[in-house]
Design a protein around this motif. Structure first.
Motif, short mmCIF file in Angstrom:
data_model
loop_
_atom_site.label_atom_id
_atom_site.label_comp_id
_atom_site.label_asym_id
_atom_site.label_seq_id
_atom_site.Cartn_x
_atom_site.Cartn_y
_atom_site.Cartn_z
N CYS A 252 -20.90 15.77 149.30
CA CYS A 252 -21.15 17.11 150.30
C CYS A 252 -20.04 16.79 151.32
CB CYS A 252 -22.54 17.26 150.68
SG CYS A 252 -23.55 17.28 149.78
N ASP B 248 -20.79 21.55 152.28
CA ASP B 248 -21.60 22.48 151.24
C ASP B 248 -22.23 21.83 150.46
OD1 ASP B 248 -21.54 25.10 152.17
OD2 ASP B 248 -19.83 25.76 151.02
N PRO C 154 -25.41 21.25 147.31
CA PRO C 154 -26.04 22.05 146.51
C PRO C 154 -26.98 23.32 146.94
CG PRO C 154 -26.13 19.88 145.50
CD PRO C 154 -25.67 19.85 146.97
N THR C 155 -26.91 24.59 146.68
CA THR C 155 -27.79 25.68 147.41
C THR C 155 -28.13 26.37 146.38
OG1 THR C 155 -26.08 25.54 149.34
CG2 THR C 155 -27.68 27.25 149.22
N GLN D 195 -25.57 26.90 143.34
CA GLN D 195 -24.40 26.19 143.53
C GLN D 195 -24.69 24.71 143.42
OE1 GLN D 195 -22.94 26.86 147.50
NE2 GLN D 195 -21.99 24.88 147.58
N TYR E 186 -23.07 20.69 141.24
CA TYR E 186 -21.94 19.93 140.54
C TYR E 186 -21.71 20.36 139.15
CZ TYR E 186 -23.47 17.80 145.01
OH TYR E 186 -23.67 17.48 146.28
N THR E 187 -20.50 20.60 138.74
CA THR E 187 -20.33 21.02 137.52
C THR E 187 -20.51 19.90 136.68
OG1 THR E 187 -17.97 20.55 137.90
CG2 THR E 187 -18.75 22.79 138.16
N VAL F 94 -24.85 23.82 136.01
CA VAL F 94 -24.93 22.89 137.24
C VAL F 94 -25.83 21.98 137.28
CG1 VAL F 94 -23.19 24.42 138.58
CG2 VAL F 94 -25.71 24.55 138.85
#
Length: 67
Positions: free
Chosen positions: A16, A20, A22-23, A36, A38-39, A51
């Motif tokens: 992060c 930003d 994860p949300t 939102q 991590y891919t 994600v």
């Protein structure tokens, strides 16, 4: 936004570092959340993505929704 968001001072700076984390967001579509995160390296159809999010973030979202 219902869970997650900008990292605080104790945020995981390795993941992060840009502020930003994860949300999870509400959408205008009933029952759907925008995530939102991590891919991954898994292939998905055009317009879709998978994600990963911390389990604790999903639990926080469930609590925020009162379930």
């Amino acid at each position: 936004m219902i869970a997650g968001g900008p990292c605080g001072p104790s945020g995981d700076e390795d993941k992060c570092g840009n502020g930003d984390c994860p949300t999870i967001f509400t959408t205008n579509l009933p029952g759907l959340l925008a995530v939102q995160g991590y891919t991954t390296d898994r292939t998905t159809p055009d317009g879709e993505a998978i994600v990963t999010i911390p389990e604790s973030l999903l639990r926080e979202a469930v609590r925020a929704l009162g379930r």
